[in-house]
Enzyme design. Sequence first.
Site, PDB file in Angstrom:
ATOM      1  N   CYS A   1      37.275   4.651   8.193  1.00  0.00           N
ATOM      2  CA  CYS A   1      37.989   5.236   6.813  1.00  0.00           C
ATOM      3  C   CYS A   1      36.697   5.555   6.096  1.00  0.00           C
ATOM      4  O   CYS A   1      35.670   5.162   6.245  1.00  0.00           O
ATOM      5  CB  CYS A   1      38.768   4.121   6.301  1.00  0.00           C
ATOM      6  SG  CYS A   1      39.359   4.661   4.644  1.00  0.00           S
ATOM      7  N   HIS A   2      36.902   6.625   5.172  1.00  0.00           N
ATOM      8  CA  HIS A   2      35.817   7.118   4.429  1.00  0.00           C
ATOM      9  C   HIS A   2      35.571   6.688   3.100  1.00  0.00           C
ATOM     10  O   HIS A   2      34.874   7.080   2.220  1.00  0.00           O
ATOM     11  CB  HIS A   2      36.156   8.812   4.242  1.00  0.00           C
ATOM     12  CG  HIS A   2      37.366   9.127   3.425  1.00  0.00           C
ATOM     13  ND1 HIS A   2      38.646   8.780   4.310  1.00  0.00           N
ATOM     14  CD2 HIS A   2      37.498   9.612   2.357  1.00  0.00           C
ATOM     15  CE1 HIS A   2      39.577   9.181   3.334  1.00  0.00           C
ATOM     16  NE2 HIS A   2      38.911   9.716   2.254  1.00  0.00           N
TER      17      HIS A   2
ATOM     18  N   HIS B   1      41.279  -0.171   2.270  1.00  0.00           N
ATOM     19  CA  HIS B   1      42.028   0.120   1.188  1.00  0.00           C
ATOM     20  C   HIS B   1      42.241  -0.904   0.149  1.00  0.00           C
ATOM     21  O   HIS B   1      42.984  -0.737  -1.008  1.00  0.00           O
ATOM     22  CB  HIS B   1      43.328   0.651   1.489  1.00  0.00           C
ATOM     23  CG  HIS B   1      43.236   2.206   1.958  1.00  0.00           C
ATOM     24  ND1 HIS B   1      44.332   2.948   2.267  1.00  0.00           N
ATOM     25  CD2 HIS B   1      42.155   3.000   2.551  1.00  0.00           C
ATOM     26  CE1 HIS B   1      44.003   4.111   2.819  1.00  0.00           C
ATOM     27  NE2 HIS B   1      42.653   4.096   2.752  1.00  0.00           N
TER      28      HIS B   1
ATOM     29  N   ASN C   1      46.626   3.860   9.095  1.00  0.00           N
ATOM     30  CA  ASN C   1      46.841   2.557   7.993  1.00  0.00           C
ATOM     31  C   ASN C   1      48.225   1.962   8.141  1.00  0.00           C
ATOM     32  O   ASN C   1      49.157   2.799   8.827  1.00  0.00           O
ATOM     33  CB  ASN C   1      46.659   3.123   6.538  1.00  0.00           C
ATOM     34  CG  ASN C   1      45.298   3.338   6.274  1.00  0.00           C
ATOM     35  OD1 ASN C   1      44.197   2.593   6.604  1.00  0.00           O
ATOM     36  ND2 ASN C   1      44.948   4.533   5.791  1.00  0.00           N
TER      37      ASN C   1
END
Length: 254
Positions: free
Chosen positions: A179-180, A216, A157
């Site tokens: 990304c999870h 995010h 990130n």
Amino acid sequence: MRRIGDKVTDIKIAYIGGGSMGWAWNLMSDLANEEQLSGTVRLYDIDKEAAARNEKIGNSLKNHPNAKSQWDYIAVDTLEEALKGADFVIISILPGTFDEMESDVHLPEKYGIYQSVGDTVGPGGHVRALRTIPMFVEFANAIKQWAPEAWVINYTNPMTLCVRTLYEAFPEIKAFGCCHEVFGTQELLKSALADIEGIQAGHRRDIKVNVIGINHFTWLDKATYEGRDLFPIYKKLSTNTMKQALKEPRKVTG
């Protein structure tokens, strides 16, 4: 990389950030459980000792009774050694130190700016990006030189800017970010569906979501299970959670 029947062998993976104790360990576990793949993972990290530890951990999995495939792990000294001839490149690094990461998240709070995640958006995300982008220019140029045909998977990130930087420096690169966070949201909705409505979805993939925003700083404007709108169920979940939180006495520490 060779294909024998339904199996692919001699895969060469370059792992930039190969000393990782998070994503690297997850990768080792996933590879050991995938019976159709085998090959070599070259671990590159500015902390060579950390990469060497992961080399030992990865190679030890070959002797695990539940291992379904065989992978060789090699800690290397340079990006060139890691990348030459690689079929896949994985990037998983911490740009800077944990102290700098803490500053990214919490320093803006002194000025009344509270960030959902301090490594992607807001002042924290911008500062982290300033540290990270020069590194990704270097990675892109190295991939262009030594592994131009490789698929590049990024976990670092700020995800959006990292992947964009790879394409700005090397437009022909084949890169994407992982990304999870969306997967975790699907799991949350799956659990809420079971707890509130008694409906058991088979897998998180059965929860269909439409994702907007950037990594995010993600929004869902639609979530369904077999055509059923899950937003009312999520509203019930959040309402119940808030009520429970208000009932519980706050713990005071200090």
